[in-house]
Design a protein around this motif. Structure first.
Motif, short mmCIF file in Angstrom:
data_model
loop_
_atom_site.label_atom_id
_atom_site.label_comp_id
_atom_site.label_asym_id
_atom_site.label_seq_id
_atom_site.Cartn_x
_atom_site.Cartn_y
_atom_site.Cartn_z
N THR A 1 3.03 88.25 132.09
CA THR A 1 2.35 87.26 131.25
C THR A 1 0.84 87.30 131.42
O THR A 1 0.13 86.58 130.72
CB THR A 1 2.85 85.84 131.59
OG1 THR A 1 2.59 85.56 132.97
CG2 THR A 1 4.34 85.70 131.33
N MET A 2 0.36 88.14 132.34
CA MET A 2 -1.08 88.23 132.60
C MET A 2 -1.67 89.44 131.91
O MET A 2 -0.94 90.34 131.46
CB MET A 2 -1.33 88.29 134.11
CG MET A 2 -0.67 87.17 134.92
SD MET A 2 -1.24 87.10 136.61
CE MET A 2 -2.82 86.28 136.38
N HIS A 3 -3.00 89.47 131.84
CA HIS A 3 -3.67 90.65 131.29
C HIS A 3 -3.39 91.86 132.17
O HIS A 3 -3.26 91.74 133.38
CB HIS A 3 -5.17 90.41 131.18
CG HIS A 3 -5.54 89.40 130.14
ND1 HIS A 3 -5.39 89.64 128.79
CD2 HIS A 3 -6.03 88.13 130.25
CE1 HIS A 3 -5.80 88.58 128.11
NE2 HIS A 3 -6.17 87.65 128.97
N GLN A 4 -3.32 93.01 131.54
CA GLN A 4 -2.90 94.21 132.24
C GLN A 4 -3.79 94.52 133.45
O GLN A 4 -3.31 94.93 134.51
CB GLN A 4 -2.90 95.40 131.28
CG GLN A 4 -2.28 96.67 131.88
CD GLN A 4 -2.21 97.78 130.85
OE1 GLN A 4 -2.63 97.61 129.72
NE2 GLN A 4 -1.66 98.91 131.25
N LYS A 5 -5.09 94.27 133.34
CA LYS A 5 -6.00 94.60 134.43
C LYS A 5 -5.82 93.71 135.65
O LYS A 5 -6.28 94.04 136.74
CB LYS A 5 -7.45 94.50 133.93
CG LYS A 5 -7.85 93.09 133.50
CD LYS A 5 -9.30 93.04 133.05
CE LYS A 5 -9.69 91.61 132.65
NZ LYS A 5 -11.11 91.54 132.21
N ASN A 6 -5.16 92.57 135.48
CA ASN A 6 -4.98 91.62 136.58
C ASN A 6 -3.60 91.67 137.22
O ASN A 6 -3.33 90.93 138.16
CB ASN A 6 -5.24 90.19 136.09
CG ASN A 6 -6.64 90.01 135.55
OD1 ASN A 6 -7.59 90.61 136.05
ND2 ASN A 6 -6.79 89.18 134.53
N ARG A 7 -2.74 92.52 136.71
CA ARG A 7 -1.34 92.47 137.14
C ARG A 7 -1.14 92.90 138.59
O ARG A 7 -0.28 92.37 139.28
CB ARG A 7 -0.48 93.32 136.21
CG ARG A 7 -0.35 92.70 134.82
CD ARG A 7 0.42 93.58 133.87
NE ARG A 7 0.55 92.95 132.56
CZ ARG A 7 1.13 93.51 131.51
NH1 ARG A 7 1.62 94.74 131.61
NH2 ARG A 7 1.19 92.86 130.35
N THR B 1 2.67 96.54 128.20
CA THR B 1 1.25 96.87 128.11
C THR B 1 0.64 96.02 127.03
O THR B 1 1.32 95.54 126.12
CB THR B 1 1.03 98.35 127.76
OG1 THR B 1 1.68 98.65 126.53
CG2 THR B 1 1.60 99.24 128.85
N ARG B 2 -0.67 95.85 127.11
CA ARG B 2 -1.39 95.08 126.10
C ARG B 2 -2.27 96.03 125.30
O ARG B 2 -2.99 96.86 125.84
CB ARG B 2 -2.26 94.00 126.74
CG ARG B 2 -1.44 92.87 127.34
CD ARG B 2 -2.36 91.80 127.89
NE ARG B 2 -1.62 90.72 128.49
CZ ARG B 2 -1.20 89.65 127.83
NH1 ARG B 2 -1.44 89.54 126.55
NH2 ARG B 2 -0.51 88.70 128.44
N ARG C 1 -5.42 96.90 122.74
CA ARG C 1 -6.79 96.39 122.59
C ARG C 1 -6.94 95.74 121.22
O ARG C 1 -6.44 96.24 120.26
CB ARG C 1 -7.79 97.52 122.73
CG ARG C 1 -7.85 98.09 124.15
CD ARG C 1 -8.95 99.14 124.25
NE ARG C 1 -9.02 99.68 125.59
CZ ARG C 1 -9.89 100.60 125.97
NH1 ARG C 1 -10.78 101.08 125.10
NH2 ARG C 1 -9.88 101.05 127.20
N GLU D 1 -6.95 85.13 137.30
CA GLU D 1 -7.11 84.86 135.88
C GLU D 1 -6.78 83.39 135.61
O GLU D 1 -5.73 82.91 136.04
CB GLU D 1 -6.16 85.77 135.07
CG GLU D 1 -6.12 85.50 133.59
CD GLU D 1 -5.06 86.35 132.90
OE1 GLU D 1 -4.46 85.87 131.92
OE2 GLU D 1 -4.82 87.49 133.35
N LYS E 1 1.08 77.91 129.99
CA LYS E 1 1.32 79.34 130.18
C LYS E 1 1.95 79.61 131.54
O LYS E 1 2.83 80.47 131.69
CB LYS E 1 0.01 80.12 130.04
CG LYS E 1 0.19 81.63 130.12
CD LYS E 1 -1.11 82.37 129.89
CE LYS E 1 -0.90 83.88 129.95
NZ LYS E 1 -2.16 84.63 129.72
#
Length: 336
Positions: free
Chosen positions: A126-132, A333-334, A336, A92, A98
């Motif tokens: 600190t990253m999007h959930q799908k990239n963790r 979690t993030r 939508r 990402e 950041k």
């Protein structure tokens, strides 16, 4: 419509305990960080070399040298942020700011967790959930590259101390030590540049296959990218070493430049080889190593202790407090 409203109420009722748990965890991190920091500083003040009176004396006599160590503080973690920004490009794209926030958040969480495992959580969250999941491998690669820089220079330092104070090179033991150090560095270098082969092998082992996806991203870095990462790791190592040497000089440790380098490199190597339980345990090993190596060169252990504790307070304790500002907004979690 009533069914949707009922589902919304159920979801909201589930979210409340989760939020309370998250904020409870953040509060625990805050309290533990402040507690460890207080205990560490109290223990340090009991050492005459680290008393505030001694610091005032150092600042009065060698203020510009001590200031150099302070100026290099944001540079030190800035290079680490640059490393993380570069590593995360496979997963990402993030800005340098950041990346810096992620590094400080990881430092704070690592401050209160065994062997700094919280560093992974601070950066991952600190990253999007799908990239963790993919981020785990990238963080591990960054650590391995930094460890390689530590082992490479530290091996030369161990050779210096072995052959200067313990055993001559022209002996079977001396030759064995030299061969072992060369083998260790060669093995680490080969490991860094063969991860894509290792991942392919692990994928064929049924028992290990389920864990491969956590580290698969490591195999995607090209040799050129690995070379760049090793160079950045070497740069950060040099900055860290310059800070330590500046503090040693400010505290009155008087040596030649090569002796400073070997003493600091040996200290960093032994510190990296011993896992730490928490921030308090992290203090002891580096100080004992520094006092041993610089003691061999005839230096006052208390002066070395003062410089080493100052390095810890400057590079670990202070940024960990700043990192609290970036831990509190983290989300598990993030939405939508």
């Amino acid at each position: 419509m009533n069914h949707k409203a009922q589902n919304y109420k159920q979801t909201a009722s589930l979210r409340l305990p989760v939020r309370l748990l998250v904020w409870g965890g953040k509060l625990a991190v805050l309290c533990l960080t402040l507690y460890y920091l207080r205990q560490a500083l109290l223990d340090a003040e009991n050492q005459t070399a680290f008393s505030w009176a001694r610091w005032q004396q150092v600042w009065a006599n060698s203020g510009w040298v001590a200031a150099l160590a302070v100026v290099l503080l944001p540079v030190n973690w800035g290079v680490e942020a640059l490393k993380w920004q570069f590593l995360s490009e496979k997963i990402e794209k993030i800005s340098f700011l950041k990346a810096y926030r992620a590094v400080l958040a990881g430092l704070t969480l690592g401050f209160v967790t065994p062997n700094r495992v919280g560093d992974y959580a601070g950066r991952i969250l600190t990253m999007h959930q799908k990239n963790r999941v993919d981020a785990i491998g990238a963080i591990l690669l960054g650590r391995l590259c930094q460890l390689f820089a530590t082992v490479l220079v530290g091996s030369a330092a161990l050779a210096y101390f072995f052959y200067s104070y313990y055993i001559p090179l022209a002996t079977p033991v001396g030759i064995s030590v030299a061969f072992g150090l060369l083998l260790l560095n060669g093995w680490m270098l080969a490991l860094l540049f063969s991860f894509h082969w290792a991942i392919a092998v692990l994928e064929k082992v049924p028992v290990l296959k389920r864990w491969v996806h956590y580290f698969a991203v490591i195999g995607e870095y090209t040799p050129e990218e690995l070379n760049r990462m090793i160079l950045l790791s070497g740069l950060r190592y040099a900055v860290f070493m310059a800070q330590f040497i500046a503090l040693l000089w400010a505290f009155g440790v008087d040596l030649s430049l090569d002796q400073y380098v070997w003493g600091v490199a040996g200290t960093f190597l032994l510190k990296s080889m011993v896992p730490s339980i928490n921030a308090l345990a992290d203090i002891g090993m580096r100080e004992l190593s520094a006092m041993h190596f610089f003691g061999l060169m005839g230096q006052d252990p208390l002066l070395v202790l003062g410089a080493s504790l100052s390095l810890w307070a400057l590079n670990i304790a202070l940024p960990s407090v700043v990192g609290l500002l970036f831990v509190l907004p983290l989300k598990l979690t993030r939405t939508r």
